[in-house]
Design a protein around this motif. Structure first.
Motif, PDB file in Angstrom:
ATOM      1  N   ARG A  69       3.617   9.396  -0.754  1.00  0.00           N
ATOM      2  CA  ARG A  69       3.155   8.585  -1.887  1.00  0.00           C
ATOM      3  C   ARG A  69       1.685   8.908  -2.134  1.00  0.00           C
ATOM      4  O   ARG A  69       1.005   9.450  -1.272  1.00  0.00           O
ATOM      5  N   ASP A 105       6.478   4.930   4.317  1.00  0.00           N
ATOM      6  CA  ASP A 105       5.870   5.871   3.378  1.00  0.00           C
ATOM      7  C   ASP A 105       4.422   6.163   3.729  1.00  0.00           C
ATOM      8  O   ASP A 105       3.613   5.251   3.894  1.00  0.00           O
ATOM      9  N   ARG A 145      -2.223   8.216  -2.977  1.00  0.00           N
ATOM     10  CA  ARG A 145      -3.374   7.339  -3.000  1.00  0.00           C
ATOM     11  C   ARG A 145      -4.479   8.075  -3.743  1.00  0.00           C
ATOM     12  O   ARG A 145      -4.901   9.155  -3.318  1.00  0.00           O
ATOM     13  N   PHE A 197       0.841   7.763   2.582  1.00  0.00           N
ATOM     14  CA  PHE A 197       0.081   8.053   1.369  1.00  0.00           C
ATOM     15  C   PHE A 197      -0.821   9.262   1.607  1.00  0.00           C
ATOM     16  O   PHE A 197      -1.471   9.350   2.641  1.00  0.00           O
ATOM     17  N   GLN A 201      -1.547   5.856  -8.981  1.00  0.00           N
ATOM     18  CA  GLN A 201      -1.688   5.189  -7.690  1.00  0.00           C
ATOM     19  C   GLN A 201      -0.320   4.713  -7.188  1.00  0.00           C
ATOM     20  O   GLN A 201       0.394   4.023  -7.906  1.00  0.00           O
ATOM     21  N   GLY A 202       0.040   5.110  -5.981  1.00  0.00           N
ATOM     22  CA  GLY A 202       1.277   4.613  -5.381  1.00  0.00           C
ATOM     23  C   GLY A 202       2.538   5.369  -5.776  1.00  0.00           C
ATOM     24  O   GLY A 202       3.610   5.077  -5.259  1.00  0.00           O
ATOM     25  N   ASP A 203       2.398   6.343  -6.672  1.00  0.00           N
ATOM     26  CA  ASP A 203       3.580   7.114  -7.074  1.00  0.00           C
ATOM     27  C   ASP A 203       4.214   7.825  -5.886  1.00  0.00           C
ATOM     28  O   ASP A 203       3.526   8.208  -4.941  1.00  0.00           O
ATOM     29  N   ARG A 204       5.507   8.017  -5.984  1.00  0.00           N
ATOM     30  CA  ARG A 204       6.184   8.848  -4.987  1.00  0.00           C
ATOM     31  C   ARG A 204       6.117  10.294  -5.434  1.00  0.00           C
ATOM     32  O   ARG A 204       6.252  10.582  -6.623  1.00  0.00           O
ATOM     33  N   SER A 235       3.396  -2.986   8.222  1.00  0.00           N
ATOM     34  CA  SER A 235       2.678  -2.541   7.027  1.00  0.00           C
ATOM     35  C   SER A 235       2.659  -3.594   5.925  1.00  0.00           C
ATOM     36  O   SER A 235       1.964  -3.428   4.940  1.00  0.00           O
ATOM     37  N   ASP A 254      -2.380  -0.666   4.495  1.00  0.00           N
ATOM     38  CA  ASP A 254      -1.141  -0.473   3.746  1.00  0.00           C
ATOM     39  C   ASP A 254      -1.316   0.540   2.622  1.00  0.00           C
ATOM     40  O   ASP A 254      -0.360   0.846   1.922  1.00  0.00           O
ATOM     41  N   PHE A 255      -2.515   1.060   2.432  1.00  0.00           N
ATOM     42  CA  PHE A 255      -2.645   2.158   1.483  1.00  0.00           C
ATOM     43  C   PHE A 255      -2.635   3.505   2.208  1.00  0.00           C
ATOM     44  O   PHE A 255      -2.892   4.545   1.627  1.00  0.00           O
ATOM     45  N   LYS A 292       2.894   2.429   4.254  1.00  0.00           N
ATOM     46  CA  LYS A 292       3.566   1.220   3.764  1.00  0.00           C
ATOM     47  C   LYS A 292       5.042   1.403   4.048  1.00  0.00           C
ATOM     48  O   LYS A 292       5.667   2.328   3.518  1.00  0.00           O
TER      49      LYS A 292
END
Lengths: 803, 250, 414
Positions: A742, A709, A744, A711, A726-729, B45, A702-703, A706
């Motif tokens: 996104r 999206d 990572r 990464f 981390q995780g920003d769009r 996910s 999921d990294f 997700k």
């Protein structure tokens, strides 16, 4: 009233008591539980006898032996590896293990489809009969031919290492078109490198099974490089504990901490695109310290020392060039690897008897810069790896029956005289190979001297998987008729006018001729493990039917009854050659064979060989030494590419003949696009012709993905300087376009780069596949090699901004 | 019963996964899905609701570039050998999950499971997944369901069974062939699929088996052995950071 | 009709007011029933539960409501069992009926929510059929359902005391004879209750794979077994008293003598104090010895939003403070302080049940696991709230139509 209530109460009390004492509630409770155990909407697998049918996997070039489990001989439920196959030795990759999901994919094309609306409109596809389909295509082909435009037929083929490709070539030649191309692969540039140095088209092979030291210049050994399952198996052997025996040392030279890098013994985080310079720096140290075979390098090699060209001028040799330009201090500056470290690696590489340098970023999916290929070959040459029995040999040819000579009529003759369309803007390419990009460029530029009327695409999905796929999309718009031969409704099929669905890999005869990077000769046949599920037709049979429809010399050049008969005829040649044997049980080690040492043949006759091949046994033969069949004018290894003299290359430039570090600059403004975007691949994401099956998508972290999206990976410092967390769009922009991603933050990413995985972002197929992530090929940039015209891919300038 | 709470038996199936050989290709996980009719959904996910018997974890050493390294850790059910009971079998109110003391395999009976999820709560390895939805396969993928393993219904828990249906098949065959039951060997789907031969499987009590040998290796460790769950899955690695991670606190 | 059912000589709110109140409750119950039906039809994916949080809101509210409903068994135990030895406890008869009703609604409500909680409610009865004697949950299933039956039996004679029903001779006789043997049921219920309150604690305490919840113990019972009994014993009567006080406030009249509250306060003070001493000892043993033996520090167990504040609130604000308040006679004498202390006690128990359920799962056990946060959805809290509304409904009906409070008439002369 009073009586009524009282009676009611009595009745109710009695009813409750009676019911509780009766078996009714207990029976109901039991029945409802049983019901919950047998819900009709819970799928119930069909019961029956399970049998295993051996075959060969066609999902990639890896040539694995597989066993398909069938229920009642008709439902394929599971694919396991064939332990008797020396390539995968019983193991499988996740793609093969998911294989049945392609057989039963909801997005398979079930019958010939004709587009009746605008291209790309899925609702416009109308089913037609095979007779009509073949009739229409045959008639169109006949008309093009007799109107003198046979060269107006073009083709793009996947699966180049198969007899199907030979059949396509035969068809195109007989028909009269030079315009048959393959999907790009690293083999394209390697073949040309071998052409320049050895005088014939071949690809190098590496005896990794006996390596003690592997210097990998970004070769993604565990992520699809070469024959993927062979690499997995070799890696397992490398890491096998054996008392008293040291494990081989793996040194991975790569900007990004790939899977291979983290699994290697050492990771050298080189600056992007500078592996070639590092190789030459190592060569410099080896030459400086005289860590090479002087006699060999002077007696068997042209251009190590200074040499004299055709005009009688003295030219700089490799030794002098490397000593002059690739001193560790200079290379350190380019690569970011300390000079002392370069000296150290060179020392280790030279000292180990079974050390080998391998290369090929991007899992061998795209051609390399020709000078990079030449440089890595040169490093191996210097190490002595190309000498007989050395670590580097050539992928041996498979002595299949040669196809009959093409019969030519006037149309074929005329058509083949026309220039192939992989022309560059200014001039004929010095070294033309599989110039798919040059072809697309010619079409898009309107630079074709004749019109391309029909494009056939076989087992390939270039609209999705071709780097900078904008080029093919644009080209399709300029070609009046597009016919695809595919099993699936993929992005390319959606753009077709006509889809002639092929049998899926488990439903057809096919073969695998040789394995990428594998030193022993290899041949395996895939056979239908179950009857075709849908109204599909083997593309080989369709080609034969089209040839028959066109008739004349075209029919005469393709005389086979059907594809199976064609394949049988090819195997006859293999049987007659007698240079190999069948691997019938586990434990066969073809890599242990010496060059020219044919194993004892273990089949009686061609029929027997065919029967054994179709019962899942593979054929193998001995390796071919690199210098065994040298075909250059000098009869030596031409380290200086002397033959370029005759190919119109600017002879004034001394370096043009020699392996050197010549990075192709990505386009775009470095200020506007301060980052370098690089793609990477994973074995659990299918990035080519096949879409990712649900089984594999489930294994994605999921990294990485997700929801929908995707990464992208950036180094912590890069993230900091861009103000990303981390995780920003974010919006990822390249000169080719922009996508939403996104972030990572990944300590294994190289500072200043953004790494994007290949294989996601499909727009076709079904809800299990489409719209998951982005397709890197939409925004990637291809740089054309000026010598070969091949589209090389290494990095694209990019920018990331918080979205 | 012996002192440690186990019935004496000559067979104790266990697994050894060599993380130095594992390349994280996910073939084990995919083969497991195909073999065991594990359901999937369009979006998988949300890993907290994804059914994965063989889950491959991503582990890293926490260092900075360029010393950063990661590794993969395939995690089947550990088939815990804790005395008397595994964490999960101890708590199941309906005996839906039980350990076969003759093989050490922890099984799960789906038609008996009431879906209370107490076993999931008890398992520190997250080896158990719940069927949050009615499992459904896109047409025509139901045709690739294996008849050897039943599909599950919504509302029950499921997990890795060490492919015990393969053991049953091997035993039936051994019986027909007149062989000794305790000497039956079989290979779970993940072990069979692994292209780098990173997984060994067999009888831990048989000193000559590869798995027993590997379990005693200096490179061997177990996940959370500090909890006394006695997992029967061993991992091997030459990297100290992986050893530390397996039993470290947070 | 309404008037005819109201016990003799007591005053109740006008029917329209009462009907309005019922309507509100029915609306809430309807909402919860709708949510529950959705859960049953669409399966548990509509909840916030997942493979990480196998237990969540349903279990928390069940554990909490069962602890708070413990007033029934414990008052019964004290009244029927102990009052022979401690005549002061006879006072409890003034509130025992309410305690029974509260117990009844708490248990039946909890069972209803439990049906939603399990993935296969139709197989709920497998707990009897395929019982695993080692499972604490088996103990829970047996004891709770048996005790729920006992509560029904205890509730029936109360219902039969309704003016109209009592008028029916056979029913009157039946109810009367039930009354005669009520002590037996009360003591049976006591026995069952001690066990299931304990086994609910055992549910968490036996999880040896979960260092947050796991406790060593005595024989087969982990320490949480005994702590849960004690905390339920302490909070149950407090909750009953709070309900009684709420009815008094709503009806604007006195229903029990102040002495009853004083007695309950002493009981709560005693048991809460014992509980707190043991709970603190348990926490220290857990934090300093047990968890470290598994390689965990206390701080490993707490991270926002499940921070250490939970421990502080549970042990100090809702534990030590109310215990001290109730131990001081001057504080007990003041209604404000008294009922605040009761409320804190109840909140403390609810926090304890939440922590042992949700936080126990939020703490990652494998070092490479990540912390997760659990957020229940409407499909979880709607049935929970509806269950509380159901409790309110039954208590309202019982209060209106049954002679719950033997002293009501005397305390409120017309």
């Amino acid at each position: 009233m009073k009586f009524g209530r009282r009676a009611f109460l009595q009745f109710a009390a009695g009813a409750v008591g009676g019911t509780l004492l009766s078996p009714l509630p207990w029976k109901l409770a039991d029945d409802s539980a049983i019901w919950s155990q047998n819900w009709s909407w819970r799928p119930s697998p069909e019961r029956g006898l399970v049998s295993k049918v051996p075959s060969t996997c066609l999902f990639c070039d890896g040539g694995c032996g597989i066993q398909v489990h069938l229920v009642n001989k008709k439902n394929a439920i599971y694919i396991e590896g064939n332990a008797a196959n020396p390539v995968n030795q019983g193991g499988v990759c996740p793609l093969a293990a998911s294989g049945c999901q392609f057989l039963y994919a909801p997005y398979r094309v079930s019958q010939p489809l004709k587009q009746t609306k605008a291209r790309g409109d899925a609702s416009g596809f109308q089913p037609i009969s095979w007779e009509q389909a073949i009739g229409e295509v045959g008639a169109a082909l006949g008309k093009m031919r007799t109107s003198g435009n046979s060269q107006g037929l073009a083709g793009i083929s996947g699966r180049p290492r198969s007899s199907m490709f030979h059949l396509w070539r035969q068809f195109f030649s007989a028909y009269g078109s030079p315009n048959l191309f393959q999907m790009p692969s690293h083999a394209d540039s390697l073949e040309l490198a071998c052409m320049l140095t050895l005088g014939h088209e071949a690809t190098p092979a590496f005896a990794l099974e006996r390596a003690s030291y592997v210097l990998s210049f970004g070769a993604n050994l565990l992520e699809g490089w070469g024959a993927p399952a062979r690499m997995q198996s070799v890696f397992g052997q490398w890491r096998q504990e054996r008392a008293g025996i040291a494990q081989p040392k793996i040194v991975q030279i790569e900007p990004r901490l790939s899977l291979t890098a983290t699994k290697a013994d050492e990771w050298i985080a080189v600056k992007p695109g500078t592996q070639c310079a590092l190789a030459l720096g190592i060569a410099h140290v080896m030459i400086k310290n005289h860590l090479y075979d002087d006699f060999f390098m002077t007696s068997q090699v042209v251009g190590f020392e200074d040499w004299i060209d055709a005009g009688g001028n003295t030219r700089q040799g490799f030794k002098s060039l490397v000593m002059q330009n690739y001193a560790p201090a200079q290379v350190a500056e380019w690569t970011g690897v300390a000079a002392a470290r370069i000296e150290e690696i060179a020392g280790q590489f030279a000292a180990q008897e079974y050390a080998v340098a391998i290369w090929g970023e991007d899992g061998g999916k795209t051609p390399d810069n020709i000078y990079s290929d030449l440089s890595f070959l040169a490093l191996n040459l210097l190490k002595g790896n190309m000498q007989p029995g050395g670590m580097v040999s050539l992928v041996p040819p498979v002595p299949l029956e040669v196809l009959p000579e093409v019969q030519m009529d006037q149309w074929a003759y005329r058509g083949l005289q026309q220039p192939r369309l992989d022309l560059t803007q200014t001039r004929q390419l010095p070294l033309p190979g599989n110039g798919l990009y040059a072809f697309l460029d010619t079409i898009n530029r309107g630079g074709s001297p004749y019109s391309v009327e029909m494009l056939m695409i076989y087992e390939a999905n270039p609209v999705y998987s071709l780097a900078e796929n904008r080029l093919i999309k644009e080209a399709l718009g300029k070609i009046s008729s597009v016919v695809t031969f595919t099993s699936y409704m993929d992005e390319t099929a959606l753009q077709a006018d006509l889809i002639l669905p092929n049998h899926m890999a488990l439903e057809r005869y096919d073969d695998v001729i040789g394995l990428p990077g594998v030193p022993y000769a290899y041949y395996a046949v895939s056979r239908p493990v179950l009857p075709p599920r849908l109204q599909t037709k083997h593309t080989g049979d369709v080609i034969l039917a089209l040839a028959a429809t066109i008739g004349g010399t075209v029919k005469g050049s393709l005389p086979w009854k059907n594809f199976e008969a064609f394949l049988q005829s090819r195997v006859k040649g293999l049987a007659a050659a007698g240079t190999g044997a069948l691997a019938g049980k586990p434990g066969v080690q073809p890599w242990a064979l010496q060059s020219g040492q044919a194993p004892k043949s273990n089949y009686k006759n061609p029929k027997d060989l065919w029967n054994k091949l179709t019962s899942g046994l593979c054929w193998y033969g001995p390796p071919v030494d690199a210098l065994q069949q040298i075909n250059t004018a000098s009869g030596k290894y031409e380290l200086a590419c002397v033959s370029l003299q005759n190919r119109g290359v600017n002879v004034e430039d001394a370096a043009v003949y020699l392996p050197h570090f010549a990075p192709l600059t990505p386009s775009g403004d470095a200020q506007a696009f301060p980052l370098l975007m690089m793609g990477y691949r994973r074995l659990n994401i299918s990035s080519e012709y096949l879409a990712n099956p649900p089984f594999m998508t489930k294994t994605l972290w999921d990294f990485l993905l997700k929801g929908n999206d995707l990464f992208v990976e950036i180094h912590p410092e890069t993230a900091k300087s861009l103000g990303l967390k981390q995780g920003d769009r974010a919006t990822l922009t390249t000169p080719e376009g922009e996508v939403k991603v996104r972030i990572r933050i990944f300590a294994g990413a190289h500072p200043g780069t953004v790494c994007v995985v290949h294989g996601l972002g499909h727009t076709a197929y079904d809800e299990y596949i489409q719209d998951k992530g982005i397709n890197i090929n939409d925004i990637i940039e291809v740089q054309m090699d000026p010598i070969t015209g091949m589209g090389t891919v290494w990095a694209t300038r990019a920018q990331l901004a918080r979205a | 019963m012996s002192d440690n709470g186990h019935t004496q038996s000559g067979v104790l199936y266990g697994m050894a996964i060599d993380l130095d050989k594992c390349t994280g290709c996910m073939a084990c996980s995919v083969a497991c899905q195909a073999e065991n009719n594990i359901s999937f959904r369009p979006d998988e996910s949300n890993k907290l609701r994804s059914i994965t018997w063989m889950e491959v974890y991503y582990l890293d050493n926490g260092a900075e570039h360029p010393d950063y390294r990661f590794s993969y850790l395939p995690r089947p059910c550990m088939h815990c050998n804790a005395p008397h009971h595994s964490p999960c079998t101890f708590v199941c109110p309906v005996n839906a999950t039980v350990r076969d003391e003759a093989t050490g395999i922890v099984g799960h009976i789906y038609p008996r499971c009431i879906g209370c999820r107490y076993c999931m709560v008890a398992c520190p390895y997250h080896a158990r997944d719940f069927n949050w939805w009615d499992p459904a396969w896109p047409e025509p993928m139901e045709q690739m369901l294996s008849p050897k393993v039943s599909t599950r219904m919504r509302g029950v828990v499921e997990k890795c069974s060490f492919c015990s249906h393969r053991l049953n098949a091997a035993r039936s065959k051994a019986y027909l062939d007149g062989l000794e039951m305790s000497e039956v060997t079989y290979t779970p789907a993940c072990v069979e699929a692994c292209p780098s031969q990173a997984i060994a499987f067999g009888n831990l009590l048989d000193e000559h088996s590869e798995v027993a040998r590997l379990a005693k290796s200096e490179r061997a460790f177990r996940l959370l052995s500090k909890l006394n769950t006695e997992p029967k899955v061993y991992y091997l690695s030459r990297h100290p950071w992986l050893h530390n991670l397996a039993n470290a606190s947070l | 009709m309404d008037k005819a059912l109201i016990p003799d000589g007591v005053k109740r709110s006008p029917f329209p007011v009462f009907a309005g109140w019922l309507l509100v409750l029915f609306a809430v119950i309807g909402w919860g029933v709708y949510a529950g039906i959705v859960v049953l039809l669409k399966a548990l994916n509509v909840t916030g539960l997942n493979d990480y949080f196998g237990f969540g809101f349903y279990i928390t509210i069940d554990l909490a409501i069962i602890a708070l409903g413990a007033g029934a068994f414990f008052s019964g135990f004290l009244f029927y069992g102990m009052s022979r030895f401690f005549p002061a406890l006879k006072e409890l008869y003034k509130i025992i009926n309410l305690a029974v009703v509260v117990g009844f609604v708490c248990y039946t409500g909890a069972l209803a929510v439990l049906l939603l909680e399990i993935g296969q409610p139709l197989r709920g009865w497998f707990g009897y059929w395929h019982a695993n004697v080692h499972s604490m949950l088996t103990e829970v299933i047996f004891c709770i359902s048996c005790y729920a039956i006992v509560l029904v039996i205890e509730f029936v004679p109360l219902i039969l005391e309704n003016r109209k029903l009592d008028a029916i001779k056979p029913l009157h006789l039946f109810g009367h004879s039930l009354h005669e043997i009520m002590a037996i049921f009360a003591l049976t219920g006591t026995f069952l209750s001690f066990f299931h309150q304990g086994s609910l604690g055992g549910v968490a305490g036996v999880l040896f794979g979960r260092p947050f919840a796991y406790r060593t113990g005595f024989f087969i019972w982990p320490w949480t077994f005994f702590l849960f009994i004690l905390s339920a014993v302490a909070s149950g009567p407090a909750f009953t008293a709070l309900i009684c006080r709420t009815i008094e406030k709503a009806g604007r009249k006195q229903l029990v003598d102040r002495s009853v509250y004083d007695l309950i306060a002493k009981i709560v003070a005693a048991f809460l104090s014992i509980y707190m001493v043991l709970k603190i000892a348990d926490t220290l043993y857990w934090a300093l010895d047990l968890a470290p033996s598994f390689g965990f520090k206390l701080t490993d167990f707490y991270r926002e939003p499940y921070g250490i504040w939970l421990l502080v609130v549970e042990l100090i604000v809702c534990g030590i403070i109310p215990a001290i308040m109730l131990l001081i006679p001057q504080a007990r004498a003041r209604n404000g302080l008294l009922f605040t202390a009761f409320a804190l006690t109840c909140i403390g128990v609810v926090i304890n049940r939440f922590v042992m359920t949700v936080q126990a799962l939020a703490v990652p056990v494998m070092p490479f696991d990540s912390w997760q946060v659990y957020i229940p959805t409407m499909y979880e809290y709607a049935p929970g709230i509806a269950m509380l509304a159901y409790c309110a409904l039954v208590i309202s009906l019982a209060y209106r139509y049954l002679p719950l409070f033997p002293r009501e008439k005397e305390l409120n002369p017309h």
